[in-house]
Every structure is written in C-alpha cells, then in structure tokens.
Design a protein around this motif. Structure first.
Motif, PDB file in Angstrom:
ATOM      1  N   ASN A  32     -26.494  54.741  55.471  1.00  0.00           N
ATOM      2  CA  ASN A  32     -27.745  54.210  54.958  1.00  0.00           C
ATOM      3  C   ASN A  32     -27.640  52.693  54.749  1.00  0.00           C
ATOM      4  N   GLU A  50     -40.689  52.036  59.404  1.00  0.00           N
ATOM      5  CA  GLU A  50     -41.113  53.337  58.864  1.00  0.00           C
ATOM      6  C   GLU A  50     -39.917  54.211  58.500  1.00  0.00           C
ATOM      7  N   ARG A  51     -38.754  53.978  59.174  1.00  0.00           N
ATOM      8  CA  ARG A  51     -37.535  54.750  58.886  1.00  0.00           C
ATOM      9  C   ARG A  51     -37.764  56.257  59.037  1.00  0.00           C
ATOM     10  N   HIS A  52     -38.510  56.627  60.077  1.00  0.00           N
ATOM     11  CA  HIS A  52     -38.722  58.046  60.321  1.00  0.00           C
ATOM     12  C   HIS A  52     -37.755  58.482  61.424  1.00  0.00           C
ATOM     13  N   ASP A  53     -37.792  59.777  61.772  1.00  0.00           N
ATOM     14  CA  ASP A  53     -36.887  60.274  62.811  1.00  0.00           C
ATOM     15  C   ASP A  53     -37.220  59.689  64.179  1.00  0.00           C
ATOM     16  N   GLY A  54     -38.416  59.172  64.320  1.00  0.00           N
ATOM     17  CA  GLY A  54     -38.821  58.567  65.579  1.00  0.00           C
ATOM     18  C   GLY A  54     -39.940  57.593  65.296  1.00  0.00           C
ATOM     19  N   ALA A  55     -40.343  56.848  66.327  1.00  0.00           N
ATOM     20  CA  ALA A  55     -41.423  55.876  66.179  1.00  0.00           C
ATOM     21  C   ALA A  55     -42.700  56.484  66.742  1.00  0.00           C
ATOM     22  N   THR A 140     -36.536  52.410  67.263  1.00  0.00           N
ATOM     23  CA  THR A 140     -35.866  53.590  66.725  1.00  0.00           C
ATOM     24  C   THR A 140     -34.414  53.549  67.177  1.00  0.00           C
ATOM     25  N   GLY A 141     -33.538  54.302  66.502  1.00  0.00           N
ATOM     26  CA  GLY A 141     -32.131  54.215  66.881  1.00  0.00           C
ATOM     27  C   GLY A 141     -31.300  55.309  66.249  1.00  0.00           C
TER      28      GLY A 141
END
Lengths: 356, 356
Positions: A32, A50-55, A140-141
């Motif tokens: 993190n 956004e720090r989500h699983d994807g964009a 994303t990454g």
C-alpha cells in the motif's frame, strides 16, 4: 522538485527500505505504501487516483486497439534509455502500428526481492516522463515481488488501449503489388547500445538506443489521408523479420535494395565485431510503412518532418508472388551492394536475447 | 481430440524441443513456431488470427473497464487450478469488480529457459478452457524467454478490457452509511491450497482453490437493477485487506460479525497449523458486495443461485466515521465470537508470498 520535472528523492525512505522486500508485493501495508507514495504520485491521473481494481472510462469514438508486451531487457539501464522508457514506448508504438492514437496504459511490475528501491524509483520516473512525452496515461497497474534468485531485478509488462480514428485496415493482408516500402530511419542502434553494455564493449562514439514514441509520426501519416496499407515497428528480429512476416502475411514478394537501408558506421562496425547482421538487430524507434508508390514521396516528407524520422528512405517495393511456384513463393529478396540477389529469411537461433 | 476439449499432445514436437529455449523468445523462427503451433491454435479467434502488433475491434456501447495483473504463483500447479486458470480468472474478476462484462484479454508470457515444453502446453490449455468458460477471447499477446536462473519457470501477465453497460459508479467512494456487506462464500481456500502444496502438508480432505470466474454473478446483480455501491474480490490480503481498503476509500466504518464469516473446518485447521488468520488468506473466487441493506436479501438470493455463490452471507454493515475524532476514524471493526470488538487492520509483513 525545482523544475517540476524530476523528484531527486525516492519517496520511500531509503534508510528504512533500501531494497524491495517480499512484503512490498504482499497485499498489505508495505505494498500500500509503495502504491500510495511511489507509483500513485508519479503516474497520477483521475482514473488511477480512483484506486479501484481497474480503470473505468468513456469509450472513445472509433475502433479500439489493444496490445501488450513484457519487457525483460538486460541490463535495466543502457545508453539512451532504460526498461521503463522501453515499456512505455514499446507499447505506445505497437498501438501506433495499428494506426491508433494511444490513450491509456496499464503497467504490471514483477520485482525481484532485493532490488534497490532507488532503481525502482528511477524506472518509475522514466515511465512517468515517457508517458507524458507520448501523451498517454498509466491508469491501472499491479505489483508482484518474487523471492531472491527467482527473477532478474525487474520485469515490466505494459498493455495499451488506443483509438483508431480512420477507416483504413492497416495489416499485412492489405499490402498490394506495387506498394513502396518506406523505412523511417537508420537501423540497429537499440540492439547495439544494449549489447555494447552487456559485452563491456566501448566504441569511439557511444551508440545510444533509438528508443522513441512513434505515434505522433504515424498519426501525421493518417491525418494526411495517405492510403497506408501496413505499418510495423522493427523490434526483436529487426528489419528482416518484420519484412518476412509482412511478405508472408501479404502472400507477396518484398524487394529491398541493401544500399538504400541506412546503417550508421559505428553501428555497422559494432555489428561486425559481434558477428551480427544489422538487418536482424532490434530497434525501438523505427518502423516500416507500406503504401502505394505514388504516395511514397508525401509519406517521406511527413516522416522526415519529425526528429525521429530524419533518416527516412524508400528502401524497396512489393512484387507479385505465386505460392504454387517454388521459384515465386512469398519472401523478401535483397539486392546487395554488388548487384547480386539474396533471400532474406527469419533467423533460426537467438541472435540477441533479452534485448527488450 | 475426441471430445474437442483437450489436445493430448503438445503441438511442438517434444523430441526436438523438450524444453523452452532462449530462441523461443528471440523474434525468429522458433518464436514464430511457438505462436503458430501452440498459442495461435489454442486461443484462436478472428482478432488474434490477424497476427498484428495489436488487436483492433469496434468499441462497444458503454463505458470501458481496463485492468492488468501479473501472476507469479508458486508452484505453477496446485489443487483446483494452475497459473493459467488464475491468469484468466483473476483479470476477468477484476473487470467484474468494476461492474463490467469482460470482453478481451491480452496475455504476456515470461518464460525461464529450460521450462518443460509440456508445462507451457498444459498452462496454455488451461488458459484456453478458462477463457472459454468466462466468455472472453485472448486477442493479443507476447512471449519473452529469460536465461536460466533469471526467472522461475513461468510468469504470466494478463490485461483485460470489459464493457460497463449501466450507469452505476461502483467504487469505495460510493459506499454509504447503512449499506449491507455481502460475502459471496467461505474464505481462505485458495491460499491454503497453494500453501499446502508448498509446505508439503497433507490434510484429511484435500483443500482445493476456489479459483473461478465471477463475472456471471456480478453481471446478474447488475441486470437485476440492484444499487451496487462497491464490489471487491478477495485476492492478496484476503477479506481483511479488501474491507480496510474500502473503509478507508469510503471514509466510513465497516462492522463485521466474525461468526457470520464462513470458513471451512479444514481451512481453519490448516490456518492454525501454519499460524495464519483466514481473514488475510487469499481467495480467487470470492468477493464482497456493498449495497443498501434493503436490497441485501435480493442480492443474497441472486448470488446463491450460482455454484460459486452457494455460501453467500451478510457479514456486516457500514456505520458512520469521523476522521477528526481519534476514536471514530474510518476502519474495520470485528465483533468476535465471544462478543468483544477488535480492529481489523492491514497486515504489515508478507503473509503468503507468491500466492497469485
């Protein structure tokens, strides 16, 4: 950051974490931290933030192009570039070769435990700058860390999405008899820059990688309304492999004049020392363009208008083939400097492993 | 291929190439063979069949979701799955957690020289089947080979594109006070399946990974018109890390009842042997869903309608937080079986390295 361009200090305190630990890829607090302090601020944009699983983003108008490449170049840093610059430009260029305008990249890191944190930071900074230069966002990454001895410092995999804003079908199958073959510049620099470091060679003038984003050049060719039939960048396998693949895909013959293919003297000399043929040496900022011969001059003048295309040249043309005739199969024929002809084939072994 | 489902024989002659060579990633004839004989036929679809630098296709109607993950799981094969199944389902699930319908994947292979060719073939076959099951096409890819001792058999990186066919904003920031927290099934199986192999443990009943595609379930939740606020799959870091990330992103408190979280007895026993907390153990076929409490029963019945969601349960709810008050910061609070409360935090070290 006096000029807003480069942060001199790694944002992870090097006194606490001089090297990457397994825990930096474990999904907990240290990972993190790596994301929030290093990758997040370096690549910042509204989608990544956004720090989500994807964009998630609006689909652009037009067709989409989608591509991926892993980068395992050794060493990580070489004259003219590093693995981070390659990872951005290589995927940007694959999108450009689809005739697309690159939009978004995804970046996945496989780090070997023990990599100096400073090295990861330098690569991250390179990617940030390369993305800005190429006009793409890293949205994303992913970060994985493997145990010591199970990797080689750092591997980076990027994927890219671009938008195709025209109706052309740019692919080997669109190549036609009579097409001109335009090469965007001198060949062999990237491969020889990496090999020189790896083999501990030094030449009178240092050879720098040609690594560069090509989307602006191909975008200008598209905007001009040229009838582009095929585009291909000359990475692993070099000019020769690209031409052979296109000849086979098009089921046609590609005739090339050896004297028309620009190779710098220092690159040619380095190739001779290492017993390599520049035709097969990797490039990271060069491409070929197939289009009707009548449009070749216009294409040349557009390409030459970009710094990366100053050395562009027409190097050959496309002729008929006949798969039923053993003497007329689809292939690449090179007219040598002394006037003889030879077949240019794919090479069979590894010429330059881990060049990209 | 009697049932059209599995080719028993590796398409690369094992007598000639029992192991992957550096040249299989060199851009020449052997790499071409690998693509044309193994990857191409296994993943065949019109986009991949173009053999261009990338795939070009029509943009779907709706927003797009884009994600990537590298897979470095060790060992490559484990009860209930392998790296290939993980690489497809993991990225499919990241798209599903964006509320997207997965469309296309890109697959990039980093192979260590010397990997048995048969192993690469088994993983390829797994990816083919997993992609078919999840309803996605592998449309573009890349192959790199690194020298012996510089990798660990095989790393696979996938990227995915999906389409978002609704107007919901599914993200931690959309979570609201009063939301119910629905968990789709029992936790900890994937992590314990991998650890059991790695540590040479055997349990009375073999624990199999829960690895599965989740897009059909999340798609059904979306189609039903539920007011989904957030979805998150429980991979590295497990249920605990997912909840902490969402609580922090939402700036709210998440209250969870320990007794409501399903953990199989054999998984709990294995965790005790290894000194692990199942809350932090990775899953590859489980997710949490945040939505208004009034819709929780409908969500439960939809999720339970899928084999992968049979064990779904409401495990908690969302309460207010106040970042200005030290006693009310956003966090996850668990009511234990004996009625006490404890704060669930991210873990600090590596719990289970290379679990995915």
């Amino acid at each position: 950051m006096p000029d807003g361009d480069f942060s001199l200090n790694c944002p992870i305190p090097l006194s606490d974490y001089p090297h990457v630990l397994l825990a930096h890829g474990g999904g907990g607090r240290l990972m993190n931290d790596l994301i929030e302090r290093m990758f997040g601020p370096a690549f910042a944009n509204p989608l990544l933030d956004e720090r989500h699983d994807g964009a998630v983003f609006s689909a652009p108008q037009g067709r989409l192009a989608f591509t991926t490449d892993s980068y395992v170049v050794h060493p990580l840093f070489f004259p003219g570039g590093d693995i981070g610059i390659l990872a951005v430009n290589g995927t940007v260029n694959d999108l450009a070769m689809c005739g697309a305008r690159p939009l978004h990249l995804a970046a996945a890191f496989i780090i070997e435990e023990g990599l100096p944190m400073e090295t990861l930071w330098r690569v991250t900074e390179s990617m940030r700058k390369a993305a800005r230069e190429a006009g793409v966002a890293i949205v994303t990454g992913d970060t994985k860390v493997v145990d010591r001895g199970k990797g080689d410092g750092l591997f980076v995999t990027t994927a890219g999405i671009g938008v195709v804003e025209h109706g052309l079908k740019i692919a080997p199958g669109s190549v036609r008899e009579g097409d001109a073959v335009v090469l965007s510049g001198d060949i062999g620099r990237h491969g020889m820059a990496v090999m020189a470091v790896r083999e501990g060679l030094s030449f009178e003038s240092a050879i720098e990688s040609d690594c560069a984003p090509l989307a602006a050049v191909t975008g200008a060719l598209v905007s001009d309304g040229l009838s582009l039939h095929c585009l291909r960048d000359l990475t692993r396998g070099g000019l020769a492999s690209a031409l052979v693949e296109i000849a086979q895909g098009a089921r046609l013959r590609v005739n090339v004049r050896e004297t028309a293919v620009p190779v710098r003297e220092d690159v040619r000399a380095a190739c001779e020392i290492l017993g390599l043929d520049p035709l097969y040496v990797a490039n990271e900022g060069r491409f070929v363009c197939f289009l009707p011969a009548a449009e070749a001059d216009r294409a040349l003048s557009i390409i030459r208008g970009f710094p990366v295309g100053k050395g562009a040249a027409v190097i050959g043309h496309v002729a008929a083939a006949n798969s039923d005739s053993p003497k007329m199969t689809p292939c690449v024929i090179m007219t040598t400097a002394v006037g003889t002809e030879r077949i240019v084939d794919m090479f069979s072994g590894e010429q330059l492993p881990r060049i990209c």
